[in-house]
Design a protein around this motif. Structure first.
Motif, PDB file in Angstrom:
ATOM      1  N   GLN A 170      48.958  21.275  35.061  1.00 26.53           N
ATOM      2  CA  GLN A 170      49.563  20.432  34.026  1.00 26.53           C
ATOM      3  C   GLN A 170      51.007  20.046  34.348  1.00 26.53           C
ATOM      4  O   GLN A 170      51.611  19.237  33.651  1.00 26.53           O
ATOM      5  CB  GLN A 170      49.544  21.155  32.673  1.00 26.53           C
ATOM      6  N   LEU A 171      51.547  20.625  35.409  1.00 32.45           N
ATOM      7  CA  LEU A 171      52.962  20.433  35.726  1.00 32.45           C
ATOM      8  C   LEU A 171      53.374  18.964  35.888  1.00 32.45           C
ATOM      9  O   LEU A 171      54.356  18.546  35.275  1.00 32.45           O
ATOM     10  CB  LEU A 171      53.328  21.258  36.960  1.00 32.45           C
ATOM     11  N   PRO A 172      52.640  18.141  36.649  1.00 35.42           N
ATOM     12  CA  PRO A 172      53.070  16.737  36.776  1.00 35.42           C
ATOM     13  C   PRO A 172      53.154  16.016  35.430  1.00 35.42           C
ATOM     14  O   PRO A 172      54.111  15.283  35.175  1.00 35.42           O
ATOM     15  CB  PRO A 172      52.004  16.127  37.687  1.00 35.42           C
ATOM     16  N   ALA A 173      52.184  16.238  34.553  1.00 39.98           N
ATOM     17  CA  ALA A 173      52.156  15.551  33.266  1.00 39.98           C
ATOM     18  C   ALA A 173      53.219  16.068  32.305  1.00 39.98           C
ATOM     19  O   ALA A 173      53.643  15.357  31.401  1.00 39.98           O
ATOM     20  CB  ALA A 173      50.770  15.693  32.629  1.00 39.98           C
ATOM     21  N   ARG A 174      53.664  17.306  32.503  1.00 40.56           N
ATOM     22  CA  ARG A 174      54.613  17.926  31.569  1.00 40.56           C
ATOM     23  C   ARG A 174      56.008  18.089  32.162  1.00 40.56           C
ATOM     24  O   ARG A 174      56.847  18.792  31.609  1.00 40.56           O
ATOM     25  CB  ARG A 174      54.053  19.280  31.114  1.00 40.56           C
ATOM     26  N   LEU A 175      56.272  17.409  33.266  1.00 37.53           N
ATOM     27  CA  LEU A 175      57.557  17.528  33.954  1.00 37.53           C
ATOM     28  C   LEU A 175      58.734  17.239  33.019  1.00 37.53           C
ATOM     29  O   LEU A 175      59.789  17.845  33.126  1.00 37.53           O
ATOM     30  CB  LEU A 175      57.579  16.594  35.159  1.00 37.53           C
ATOM     31  N   GLY A 176      58.557  16.336  32.073  1.00 33.59           N
ATOM     32  CA  GLY A 176      59.614  15.976  31.137  1.00 33.59           C
ATOM     33  C   GLY A 176      60.076  17.114  30.244  1.00 33.59           C
ATOM     34  O   GLY A 176      61.140  17.029  29.621  1.00 33.59           O
ATOM     35  N   LEU A 190      58.421  20.925  42.699  1.00 37.23           N
ATOM     36  CA  LEU A 190      59.567  20.669  41.807  1.00 37.23           C
ATOM     37  C   LEU A 190      60.814  20.271  42.590  1.00 37.23           C
ATOM     38  O   LEU A 190      61.520  19.336  42.210  1.00 37.23           O
ATOM     39  CB  LEU A 190      59.848  21.900  40.943  1.00 37.23           C
ATOM     40  N   VAL A 191      61.085  20.973  43.677  1.00 40.92           N
ATOM     41  CA  VAL A 191      62.247  20.636  44.500  1.00 40.92           C
ATOM     42  C   VAL A 191      62.092  19.218  45.053  1.00 40.92           C
ATOM     43  O   VAL A 191      63.057  18.445  45.088  1.00 40.92           O
ATOM     44  CB  VAL A 191      62.447  21.687  45.618  1.00 40.92           C
ATOM     45  N   GLY A 192      60.878  18.860  45.417  1.00 43.88           N
ATOM     46  CA  GLY A 192      60.612  17.510  45.898  1.00 43.88           C
ATOM     47  C   GLY A 192      60.843  16.439  44.839  1.00 43.88           C
ATOM     48  O   GLY A 192      61.104  15.282  45.149  1.00 43.88           O
ATOM     49  N   GLN A 193      60.777  16.849  43.572  1.00 49.12           N
ATOM     50  CA  GLN A 193      61.022  15.934  42.454  1.00 49.12           C
ATOM     51  C   GLN A 193      62.495  15.937  42.033  1.00 49.12           C
ATOM     52  O   GLN A 193      62.870  15.306  41.049  1.00 49.12           O
ATOM     53  CB  GLN A 193      60.161  16.312  41.240  1.00 49.12           C
ATOM     54  N   GLY A 194      63.318  16.707  42.755  1.00 50.23           N
ATOM     55  CA  GLY A 194      64.752  16.743  42.445  1.00 50.23           C
ATOM     56  C   GLY A 194      65.179  17.880  41.538  1.00 50.23           C
ATOM     57  O   GLY A 194      66.320  17.904  41.071  1.00 50.23           O
ATOM     58  N   TYR A 195      64.289  18.827  41.274  1.00 50.67           N
ATOM     59  CA  TYR A 195      64.605  19.971  40.422  1.00 50.67           C
ATOM     60  C   TYR A 195      65.116  21.136  41.265  1.00 50.67           C
ATOM     61  O   TYR A 195      64.861  21.204  42.463  1.00 50.67           O
ATOM     62  CB  TYR A 195      63.370  20.413  39.628  1.00 50.67           C
ATOM     63  N   SER A 196      65.811  22.036  40.626  1.00 53.15           N
ATOM     64  CA  SER A 196      66.269  23.259  41.277  1.00 53.15           C
ATOM     65  C   SER A 196      65.280  24.368  40.933  1.00 53.15           C
ATOM     66  O   SER A 196      65.193  24.780  39.775  1.00 53.15           O
ATOM     67  CB  SER A 196      67.670  23.620  40.776  1.00 53.15           C
TER      68      SER A 196
END
Length: 108
Positions: free
Chosen positions: A42-48, A73-79
């Motif tokens: 569910q992570l991609p859909a709930r990233l917000g 997540l790091v690839g999406q710019g998250y720490s």
């Protein structure tokens, strides 16, 4: 993809955001009280629901799913940090657990 670090449960700061990516039945049986639960699929859909400026300590049962989640997540710019050993290590370290099913918390 960016780089991320694998840490142990004892490396997690007391006020850190813990992201538990295990399945619903695993979460219900036992989890860290202050964790946020978003199953891996569910992570991609709930990233917000996640703050990109907050360090995320990603945990699963043993470290495989959290490794994939932290890398993504790091690839999406998250720490994000992968918690090696996961909830099995959490339990072995004697850290507190809660359950959602009214039973004594366990790690499945």
């Amino acid at each position: 993809m960016g780089e991320f670090e694998t840490v142990t449960v004892t490396d997690i700061p007391g006020d850190a955001r813990i992201l538990d990516v295990r399945e619903d039945y695993e979460w219900s049986a036992g989890h860290a009280e202050r964790a946020l639960h978003i199953p891996l699929d569910q992570l991609p859909a709930r990233l917000g629901e996640l703050d990109p400026d907050e360090d995320l300590y990603v945990i699963c049962r043993t470290g495989g799913r959290s490794f994939r989640a932290a890398k993504w997540l790091v690839g999406q710019g998250y720490s994000a940090f992968n918690v090696g050993g996961g909830m099995d290590q959490w339990l072995e370290s004697g850290l507190p657990l809660v359950s959602d099913n009214g039973l004594k918390p366990v790690i499945l």
